[in-house]
Every structure is written in C-alpha cells, then in structure tokens.
Write a protein that holds these residues in place. Structure first.
Motif, mmCIF file in Angstrom:
data_model
loop_
_atom_site.group_PDB
_atom_site.id
_atom_site.type_symbol
_atom_site.label_atom_id
_atom_site.label_comp_id
_atom_site.label_asym_id
_atom_site.label_seq_id
_atom_site.Cartn_x
_atom_site.Cartn_y
_atom_site.Cartn_z
ATOM 1 N N GLU A 1 11.299 -14.692 -26.868
ATOM 2 C CA GLU A 1 10.028 -14.573 -26.181
ATOM 3 C C GLU A 1 9.124 -13.645 -26.998
ATOM 4 O OE1 GLU A 1 8.211 -12.978 -22.038
ATOM 5 O OE2 GLU A 1 10.332 -13.469 -22.060
ATOM 6 N N PRO A 2 8.041 -14.139 -27.567
ATOM 7 C CA PRO A 2 7.247 -13.365 -28.515
ATOM 8 C C PRO A 2 6.551 -12.135 -27.923
ATOM 9 C CG PRO A 2 6.178 -15.461 -28.041
ATOM 10 C CD PRO A 2 7.532 -15.498 -27.389
ATOM 11 N N TYR A 3 6.260 -12.093 -26.637
ATOM 12 C CA TYR A 3 5.531 -10.977 -26.051
ATOM 13 C C TYR A 3 6.421 -10.043 -25.223
ATOM 14 C CZ TYR A 3 1.661 -13.741 -27.666
ATOM 15 O OH TYR A 3 0.813 -14.451 -28.451
ATOM 16 N N LEU A 4 7.718 -10.222 -25.320
ATOM 17 C CA LEU A 4 8.641 -9.383 -24.559
ATOM 18 C C LEU A 4 8.456 -7.909 -24.904
ATOM 19 C CD1 LEU A 4 10.985 -8.975 -22.609
ATOM 20 C CD2 LEU A 4 12.551 -9.377 -24.528
ATOM 21 N N TRP A 5 8.331 -7.638 -26.204
ATOM 22 C CA TRP A 5 8.262 -6.228 -26.613
ATOM 23 C C TRP A 5 7.082 -5.514 -25.959
ATOM 24 C CZ3 TRP A 5 10.935 -2.367 -27.938
ATOM 25 C CH2 TRP A 5 10.333 -1.219 -28.440
#
Length: 174
Positions: free
Chosen positions: A1-5
């Motif tokens: 998931e690219p926006y998890l961070w």
C-alpha cells in the motif's frame, strides 16, 4: 500500500515528514528526522527516520529507504527531564533568597535571579565568574577551605556568613 507510511504518521507530524521526503526527491541529502508514528494497535511511538538514498551511475535518485529506530524511551526521558528542570527553575526563580552552584574551582555554574540582584550583575556576566570576583579575600579563603572539606568528607559544612562585593563595589553580608 503506497500511502501506508504517511497514514501511520500523526497529522501534526505529517508536514515535516512530507518536507523531508520532498527534499530527498529533489536530490538533496536529508538529515535524520524524528517524528511519531501510530502503530496498528493504536500505540504512538517516536522514531528516528534516517534516509538512505539509492542513486544510479549518473547520481540520479532511483529510490530511498528509511532506517527507522524507535526512540520513544529516549524522548520520554528527555521530556521528563525538561519538565523536572522547568519545575526546579520555577521554584528557584520564585524564591527571594539567592541560590547558586559553584564548580570545584569556585566558578558560578548555576544561579537564580535573586543572586544576580544581590550581587548587582546581569546573568551573562555572572555565569562562569570566579568566587574571587565577588567575595572578600577572607570569604574566598573560607569558601575554598569549606569546599575542600566537603569534597574530602562528603559532609555538609556549617552555614557561614559571606561578605560579598557587589558589582558597584558595595559590600554586603549574606
């Protein structure tokens, strides 16, 4: 998931994290950044995010990673120490008695505003000043003798009167 961070970062820290990432993406080397994250279980932790850039043969940024270290205990200890120091300083600044600390050479290392008023010196001049600069020779001798005795025995010496010399040259007994 690219926006998890970024979703793991509390809203009040997100701007700093985004600016950090933007600097890296623009090719700048970025210093480590301390910020909070919210774990899956809802616990908030402080982390130190140290970026590691990966560049191609031409020096262009290919990717970057972050080495993450949990620094929660250190940050909590620093916060507790800061609160303790603020409390200590508030107490010392609220008393009318002069309070000070000397190093083993007789130099001021800490004092409150009342001590500045007693001696007539601004804090900037008083910090680091040696006891010989504001006491009479007799008081200087007694203070150093008492300090040597404290360091030798570890026991407090009896309270004594000190004759001090104010910045304006007037003498006072404390």
């Amino acid at each position: 998931e690219p926006y998890l961070w970024i979703r793991m970062v509390p809203e009040e820290d997100q701007n700093a994290v985004r600016e950090h990432a933007a600097a890296l993406l623009c090719g700048k080397e970025a210093e480590p950044l301390e910020h909070r994250i919210v774990r899956k279980d809802g616990v908030v932790r402080w982390v130190r995010n140290t970026p590691v850039s990966h560049r191609d043969a031409h020096g262009r940024l290919v990717s970057y990673a972050g080495l993450i270290r949990d620094i929660t205990e250190r940050r909590e200890a620093e916060d507790a120490l800061r609160q303790s120091e603020e409390k200590y300083r508030t107490i010392l600044e609220s008393i009318r008695d002069g309070f000070f600390q000397l190093d083993d050479n007789g130099n001021f290392t800490f004092f409150n505003e009342a001590m500045c008023e007693i001696l007539g010196y601004p804090a900037a001049e008083l910090l680091g000043m040696n006891i010989e600069g504001y006491t009479t020779p007799e008081t200087t001798r007694r203070v150093f003798n008492d300090l040597r005795e404290v360091f030798r025995t570890g026991q407090q010496t009896p309270i004594m009167d000190w004759e001090l010399v104010r910045k304006d040259g007037r003498r006072c007994i404390v």
